[in-house]
Design an enzyme around this catalytic site. Structure first.
Site, short mmCIF file in Angstrom:
data_model
loop_
_atom_site.label_atom_id
_atom_site.label_comp_id
_atom_site.label_asym_id
_atom_site.label_seq_id
_atom_site.Cartn_x
_atom_site.Cartn_y
_atom_site.Cartn_z
N THR A 294 -26.72 10.00 -19.28
CA THR A 294 -25.73 9.86 -18.57
C THR A 294 -25.32 11.71 -18.48
O THR A 294 -25.54 12.31 -19.32
CB THR A 294 -24.80 9.28 -19.63
OG1 THR A 294 -23.28 9.40 -20.18
CG2 THR A 294 -25.04 9.89 -21.18
N TYR B 47 -22.67 8.89 -28.44
CA TYR B 47 -23.67 8.44 -27.22
C TYR B 47 -23.88 9.52 -26.42
O TYR B 47 -25.20 9.54 -26.13
CB TYR B 47 -22.34 8.34 -26.54
CG TYR B 47 -23.08 7.02 -25.28
CD1 TYR B 47 -23.81 6.63 -25.54
CD2 TYR B 47 -21.81 7.82 -24.49
CE1 TYR B 47 -24.18 6.37 -23.60
CE2 TYR B 47 -22.65 7.50 -22.29
CZ TYR B 47 -23.74 6.81 -22.08
OH TYR B 47 -23.75 5.83 -21.47
#
Ligand code: UDP
Length: 327
Positions: free
Chosen positions: A117, A141
């Protein structure tokens, strides 16, 4: 036919990946615990239920299908939740991925496509984000994904594991043929929440902060169509099968949209008002995340055909109105 093991194949991006894998002549084998995915989204190959941390179960699935590659999507992926419950992200994403990587290596499956990501870059407003940019994630995350990237590098050195790492920007849209689409419970993403507000499933969208240092005060993101994104993954499998070795690719368009710009595009595409209210900033959000790389185009031959905002919203809206979304 060759098999590809798709962890998270019952989820949003994974189910679209299974569709394009099948179209490209592979059999996608979904490995999913159905904690956030849906059995009825697994339409293009077998479903094997299991936990990533269940090594015996993984070994059994690798032995049964002898996949040519792994595509690893299964992960927790919400910034807000990661800020509140970081332990879940370290346990689930990092421990689960380690177990999967070890199982792949033990089975001799050395082609690994990983879903990372742009959140690994963190907040570097003003810096062009390409694959060589520093990774300074703001939340558990992004940190968990960066840790898995590190793991892949180590397992390449020790066991010859080849990986294609894709750092996604914001994924949106749905299969234009309506077989699969986006469906999260709870939903946290901007475009589906906005479509919910447009058709009255929610009272209003909350815009998370209008006091950022951007032209209209809202955060800026680079949106990429899920079909384009998964096309890149099939190219990633081929890249690895061709022996081209480990490589990192950003997947974004290089064009940023503010939250207000996405709202305006949604109004134009749906021809309906977007009820919204202004709320506080969401902890862990970066101001601006826009890809500054064309490596995927130049090296992989990626051609993102549907990643313009109108098409992404129109495809998401069609899926939203199809009834699938109300399951
Ligand atoms: N956002 C928002 N309201 C919402 C959900 C998201 O204003 O209800 C904003 C969020 O702050 C970010 C952008 O929309 O700037 C995209 O957020 P999303 O959660 O869809 O993806 P992320 O960027 O976290 O991966």
């Amino acid at each position: 036919m060759k098999h590809v093991l798709v962890t998270g194949g019952a989820g949003y991006i994974g189910s679209h990946a299974c569709k394009v894998l099948r179209a490209a002549g592979y059999v996608p084998v979904t490995y999913d615990n159905l904690s956030t995915g849906w059995a009825d989204a697994v339409k293009f190959g077998p479903l094997e239920r299991g936990e990533l941390t269940d090594r015996a179960r993984l070994d059994e699935v690798f032995a049964r299908y002898q996949p040519a590659a792994v595509m690893h999507f299964a992960a927790l992926s919400q910034v807000g939740e990661a800020m509140r419950e970081p332990g879940k992200y370290w346990h689930n994403n990092v421990t689960g991925s380690l177990s999967l990587i070890e199982a792949a290596v033990a089975a001799g499956c050395l082609n690994f496509v990983f879903s990372s990501t742009c959140a690994t870059y963190g907040d570097q407003d003003g810096v062009v984000l390409d694959e060589n940019s520093a990774q300074m994630p703001l939340n558990a995350y992004g940190k968990s994904k960066r840790a898995i990237e590190d793991m892949l590098v180590d397992f390449e050195a020790s066991h010859g594991l080849n990986s294609v790492i894709f750092r996604y920007f914001n994924v949106a849209g749905a299969d234009p043929e309506g077989e699969v689409g986006e469906f999260h419970r709870p939903e946290t993403h901007l475009i589906p929440l906005m479509l919910d507000a447009i058709d009255g499933k929610r009272p209003a969208l909350t815009v998370f902060g209008t006091d950022y240092d951007t032209p209209d005060g809202t955060c800026i993101r680079d949106y990429v169509h899920v079909m384009d994104l998964v096309d890149a993954h099939v190219l990633g499998v081929k890249w690895l099968e061709d022996g081209k070795g480990s490589r990192v690719f950003n997947l974004g368009t290089g064009k940023g949209f503010s939250v207000f710009e996405v709202i305006e595009n949604s109004r134009a595409v749906t021809n309906r008002a977007v009820p919204y209210e202004v709320g506080a900033r969401r902890a862990g959000d970066a101001v601006r995340l826009v890809s500054g790389s064309t490596r995927a185009e130049s090296e992989l031959g990626w051609r993102p055909a549907r990643s313009n905002m109108e098409t992404m919203i129109a495809d998401a809206w069609r899926w939203h109105q199809s009834g699938h979304y109300d399951r």
